[in-house]
Scaffold this active site. Structure first.
Site, PDB file in Angstrom:
ATOM      1  N   GLU A  17      24.010  -8.840  -0.272  1.00 13.24           N
ATOM      2  CA  GLU A  17      23.556  -9.625  -0.558  1.00 13.24           C
ATOM      3  C   GLU A  17      23.904 -11.065  -1.578  1.00 13.24           C
ATOM      4  O   GLU A  17      24.811 -10.405  -2.526  1.00 13.24           O
ATOM      5  CB  GLU A  17      21.716  -9.245  -1.810  1.00 13.24           C
ATOM      6  CG  GLU A  17      21.289 -10.158  -2.195  1.00 13.24           C
ATOM      7  CD  GLU A  17      20.054  -9.593  -3.241  1.00 13.24           C
ATOM      8  OE1 GLU A  17      19.427  -9.125  -2.425  1.00 13.24           O
ATOM      9  OE2 GLU A  17      19.446 -10.594  -3.911  1.00 13.24           O
ATOM     10  N   HIS A  77      16.108 -13.977   3.067  1.00 13.67           N
ATOM     11  CA  HIS A  77      14.571 -13.879   2.004  1.00 13.67           C
ATOM     12  C   HIS A  77      13.824 -14.315   1.966  1.00 13.67           C
ATOM     13  O   HIS A  77      14.168 -16.028   2.364  1.00 13.67           O
ATOM     14  CB  HIS A  77      15.237 -14.023   0.868  1.00 13.67           C
ATOM     15  CG  HIS A  77      16.366 -12.390   1.100  1.00 13.67           C
ATOM     16  ND1 HIS A  77      15.949 -11.717  -0.616  1.00 13.67           N
ATOM     17  CD2 HIS A  77      17.197 -12.689   0.856  1.00 13.67           C
ATOM     18  CE1 HIS A  77      16.814 -10.715  -0.754  1.00 13.67           C
ATOM     19  NE2 HIS A  77      17.064 -10.818   0.043  1.00 13.67           N
ATOM     20  N   ASP A 109       8.770 -15.295  -7.823  1.00 14.88           N
ATOM     21  CA  ASP A 109       8.678 -15.510  -9.241  1.00 14.88           C
ATOM     22  C   ASP A 109       7.523 -17.264  -9.666  1.00 14.88           C
ATOM     23  O   ASP A 109       7.649 -17.734  -8.341  1.00 14.88           O
ATOM     24  CB  ASP A 109       9.720 -15.710 -10.139  1.00 14.88           C
ATOM     25  CG  ASP A 109      10.267 -14.565 -10.417  1.00 14.88           C
ATOM     26  OD1 ASP A 109       9.245 -12.965 -10.232  1.00 14.88           O
ATOM     27  OD2 ASP A 109      10.941 -13.717  -9.981  1.00 14.88           O
TER      28      ASP A 109
HETATM   29  C1  LIG Z   1      15.908  -6.710  -3.338  1.00 13.24           C
HETATM   30  C2  LIG Z   1      14.834  -7.917  -3.911  1.00 13.24           C
HETATM   31  C3  LIG Z   1      15.437  -9.218  -3.657  1.00 13.24           C
HETATM   32  C4  LIG Z   1      14.900 -10.769  -4.105  1.00 13.24           C
HETATM   33  N1  LIG Z   1      14.797 -11.348  -3.726  1.00 13.24           N
HETATM   34  C5  LIG Z   1      14.288 -12.369  -4.418  1.00 13.24           C
HETATM   35  C6  LIG Z   1      14.873 -13.715  -3.319  1.00 13.24           C
HETATM   36  O1  LIG Z   1      15.549 -13.867  -2.625  1.00 13.24           O
HETATM   37  N2  LIG Z   1      14.039 -14.900  -4.187  1.00 13.24           N
HETATM   38  C7  LIG Z   1      13.170 -14.488  -5.346  1.00 13.24           C
HETATM   39  O2  LIG Z   1      12.638 -16.068  -5.584  1.00 13.24           O
HETATM   40  N3  LIG Z   1      12.738 -13.524  -5.823  1.00 13.24           N
HETATM   41  C8  LIG Z   1      13.571 -12.563  -5.490  1.00 13.24           C
HETATM   42  N4  LIG Z   1      12.839 -11.190  -5.504  1.00 13.24           N
HETATM   43  C9  LIG Z   1      12.170 -11.055  -6.886  1.00 13.24           C
HETATM   44  C10 LIG Z   1      10.820 -11.709  -6.464  1.00 13.24           C
HETATM   45  O3  LIG Z   1      10.217 -12.478  -6.064  1.00 13.24           O
HETATM   46  C11 LIG Z   1       9.722 -10.730  -7.599  1.00 13.24           C
HETATM   47  O4  LIG Z   1      10.217  -9.442  -8.347  1.00 13.24           O
HETATM   48  C12 LIG Z   1       8.648 -11.221  -7.686  1.00 13.24           C
HETATM   49  O5  LIG Z   1       7.669 -11.242  -9.005  1.00 13.24           O
HETATM   50  C13 LIG Z   1       7.952 -10.068  -6.662  1.00 13.24           C
HETATM   51  O6  LIG Z   1       7.378 -10.182  -5.959  1.00 13.24           O
HETATM   52  P1  LIG Z   1       7.810  -9.397  -4.695  1.00 13.24           P
HETATM   53  O7  LIG Z   1       7.622  -9.611  -3.092  1.00 13.24           O
HETATM   54  O8  LIG Z   1       7.821  -7.786  -4.943  1.00 13.24           O
HETATM   55  O9  LIG Z   1       5.775  -9.225  -4.978  1.00 13.24           O
HETATM   56  P2  LIG Z   1       4.375  -8.267  -4.650  1.00 13.24           P
HETATM   57  O10 LIG Z   1       4.708  -7.363  -3.717  1.00 13.24           O
HETATM   58  O11 LIG Z   1       2.940  -9.241  -3.840  1.00 13.24           O
HETATM   59  O12 LIG Z   1       4.055  -7.855  -6.047  1.00 13.24           O
HETATM   60  C14 LIG Z   1       4.036  -8.610  -7.521  1.00 13.24           C
HETATM   61  C15 LIG Z   1       2.935  -7.818  -8.587  1.00 13.24           C
HETATM   62  O13 LIG Z   1       1.777  -7.845  -8.144  1.00 13.24           O
HETATM   63  C16 LIG Z   1       1.176  -6.831  -7.744  1.00 13.24           C
HETATM   64  N5  LIG Z   1       0.371  -5.976  -6.916  1.00 13.24           N
HETATM   65  C17 LIG Z   1       0.677  -6.417  -5.687  1.00 13.24           C
HETATM   66  N6  LIG Z   1      -0.410  -5.974  -4.625  1.00 13.24           N
HETATM   67  C18 LIG Z   1      -1.637  -6.481  -5.810  1.00 13.24           C
HETATM   68  C19 LIG Z   1      -3.079  -6.787  -5.086  1.00 13.24           C
HETATM   69  N7  LIG Z   1      -3.602  -6.525  -4.730  1.00 13.24           N
HETATM   70  N8  LIG Z   1      -3.633  -6.312  -6.601  1.00 13.24           N
HETATM   71  C20 LIG Z   1      -3.081  -6.608  -8.081  1.00 13.24           C
HETATM   72  N9  LIG Z   1      -1.723  -6.596  -7.907  1.00 13.24           N
HETATM   73  C21 LIG Z   1      -0.600  -6.851  -7.058  1.00 13.24           C
HETATM   74  C22 LIG Z   1       2.215  -5.456  -7.550  1.00 13.24           C
HETATM   75  O14 LIG Z   1       2.207  -4.568  -8.428  1.00 13.24           O
HETATM   76  C23 LIG Z   1       3.310  -6.139  -8.948  1.00 13.24           C
HETATM   77  O15 LIG Z   1       3.331  -6.184 -10.331  1.00 13.24           O
HETATM   78  C24 LIG Z   1      13.262  -9.973  -4.900  1.00 13.24           C
HETATM   79  C25 LIG Z   1      13.641  -9.017  -5.585  1.00 13.24           C
HETATM   80  C26 LIG Z   1      14.089  -7.258  -4.999  1.00 13.24           C
HETATM   81  C27 LIG Z   1      13.613  -6.443  -5.627  1.00 13.24           C
END
Ligand SMILES: Cc1cc2nc3c(=O)[nH]c(=O)nc-3n(C[C@H](O)[C@H](O)[C@H](O)COP(=O)(O)OP(=O)(O)OC[C@H]3O[C@@H](n4cnc5c(N)ncnc54)[C@H](O)[C@@H]3O)c2cc1C
Length: 299
Positions: A17, A77, A109
Site C-alpha cells: 500500500e 481506495h 473517516d
Molecule cells: C485496509 C484499509 C485501508 C484504508 N484506506 C483508507 C483510505 O485510503 N482513505 C481513508 O480516508 N481511510 C482509509 N481507511 C480507514 C477507513 O476509512 C476508516 O477506518 C473508516 O472509519 C471506516 O471505513 P469502513 O469502510 O471500514 O467503514 P464501515 O464498514 O462502514 O464501518 C464503519 C463503522 O460502522 C459500523 N457499521 C457498519 N454497518 C453498520 C450498520 N448497518 N449499522 C450500524 N453500524 C454499522 C461498523 O461496525 C464500523 O464501526 C482504510 C482502512 C483500512 C483497514
C-alpha cells in the site's frame, strides 16, 4: 486483472500500500519510488484515497501508472463519506475509464476538523451500501476493510463482525485488515469471522514500526493496541532512528513469517512509501513467499 483471481491461483497474495504525496509535492517523488517497488514484484499495489477525498485525482493517476507503466496490478481506495451519488458515480466512471479493475470500497473517516460529522449527509452511510451500489453499476473486483480488534467506533467486536458479514454479503470479494501487532488477534478474528460465515480471502495488514510517534498517532486514531514488547522496542530505540527502523523491520518480518506459515491468504504491507525498508522485509521472507528480494537497488 481482478485481484480475486490471484487468490484462486496462489497464497499468500502479497500487496503493497502506498499513499499519494501531498498536493504541494511533485508526483515525481512517488514515481521514483514506484520504479523501486516494481523490482520487488508484489502481486498488486494499492493507492490510498486522501481523507475526505483530498488528493483523489492523484489516487487514480498513480494507480493507473502502476498498472500501465510498471505492469503491476493496482487497486484504488475510495471513501464515500460526504459524497453525493453523482460524485460517487463520476469517480467510479473515472476509475473505469482509467482501466482500473479493482477498488477498495470504504466509508472513510470524519474530516479532522469535524469530529461530529454526520455520515447520513452523503449518499451512503456505511461501506456496505457503497459495495452494494458498485455491484449494481460496475464490474470491479471489490475489496473492503476489516478490523481484527473491532472498528474504533463499534461498541463490541461481535457487533462489528456482524456488520462485516453484512458488508461481505453486499458483494465483497476479499478483505484487508487494519494494522495489528499481535498475530494472536488476527488468528482469533479469523476464527470468529469464519464461524459466522465470512469465507472470502482475508489479507493481513502489516505496518512496520519506523517511528514511535507515527505509530502512536496511528494507534490512537485507529484504536489498534500496542503490545508490551512493541512499547519496549519503541522505548529502547527512541533516540536512534536507524536502530528503530531496523527493529521495526525485524518485528514486521517475524509477524509476516508466522502469518504465512499459518496459511494467511494474503499479506498487505503498509509500506509508508519506503521502498528500501520494504525491500529489507521482502528479503527477510523470500524463502517463504518465493519472491526474491529484487534486482535494482531500492532506497
Ligand atoms: C485496509 C484499509 C485501508 C484504508 N484506506 C483508507 C483510505 O485510503 N482513505 C481513508 O480516508 N481511510 C482509509 N481507511 C480507514 C477507513 O476509512 C476508516 O477506518 C473508516 O472509519 C471506516 O471505513 P469502513 O469502510 O471500514 O467503514 P464501515 O464498514 O462502514 O464501518 C464503519 C463503522 O460502522 C459500523 N457499521 C457498519 N454497518 C453498520 C450498520 N448497518 N449499522 C450500524 N453500524 C454499522 C461498523 O461496525 C464500523 O464501526 C482504510 C482502512 C483500512 C483497514
Amino acid at each position: 486483472m481482478k485481484i480475486i483471481d490471484m487468490f484462486c491461483k496462489k497464497r499468500p497474495v502479497l500487496s503493497f500500500e502506498i499513499f499519494p504525496p501531498r498536493p504541494d509535492t511533485p508526483l515525481d517523488t512517488i514515481y521514483d519510488h514506484l520504479e523501486q517497488f516494481e523490482t520487488l514484484r508484489p502481486d498488486f499495489m494499492s493507492v490510498t484515497y486522501g481523507a475526505g477525498g483530498s488528493r483523489k485525482g492523484r489516487t487514480l493517476e498513480i494507480a493507473a501508472r502502476i498498472k500501465d507503466l510498471h505492469g503491476i496490478e493496482s487497486m484504488a481506495h475510495f471513501t464515500c463519506a460526504g459524497h453525493t451519488r453523482e460524485e460517487i458515480d463520476n469517480m467510479l466512471e473515472a476509475m473505469h475509464r482509467s482501466g482500473l479493475e479493482n477498488i477498495l470500497a470504504l466509508r472513510g473517516d470524519p474530516p479532522a476538523d469535524q469530529p461530529d460529522f454526520d455520515f447520513s449527509r452523503g449518499a451512503y452511510r456505511y461501506a456496505s451500501e457503497l459495495v452494494q451500489h458498485i455491484r449494481k453499476v460496475n464490474d470491479f473486483c471489490v475489496a473492503a476493510a476489516a478490523y481484527v480488534e473491532g472498528h474504533v467506533d463499534s461498541r463490541r467486536l461481535s457487533e462489528d463482525l456482524r456488520h462485516l458479514r453484512e458488508k461481505v454479503d453486499a458483494g465483497v470479494d476479499f478483505l484487508i485488515t487494519q494494522l495489528f501487532f499481535d498475530n494472536r488477534l488476527f488468528f482469533d478474528f479469523l476464527e470468529k469471522a469464519r464461524a459466522i460465515g465470512i469465507s472470502c480471502p482475508v489479507s493481513a495488514g502489516i505496518m512496520p514500526v519506523f517511528r514511535a510517534d507515527q505509530i502512536k498517532t496511528i494507534a490512537l486514531k485507529s484504536g489498534c493496541s500496542i503490545p508490551a514488547k512493541v512499547v519496549l522496542m519503541m522505548d529502547k530505540y527512541q533516540d536512534d532512528p536507524e536502530d528503530m527502523r531496523k527493529a521495526g523491520i525485524e518485528y514486521a518480518s517475524l509477524q509476516i513469517r508466522e502469518l504465512v506459515s499459518e496459511g494467511a491468504d494474503g499479506i498487505h504491507l503498509y509500506t509508508m512509501n519506503r521502498p528500501k525498508s520494504t525491500r529489507e522485509i521482502i528479503s527477510n521472507i523470500s524463502d517463504l513467499t518465493g519472491i526474491p528480494s529484487g534486482g535494482a537497488d531500492a532506497h
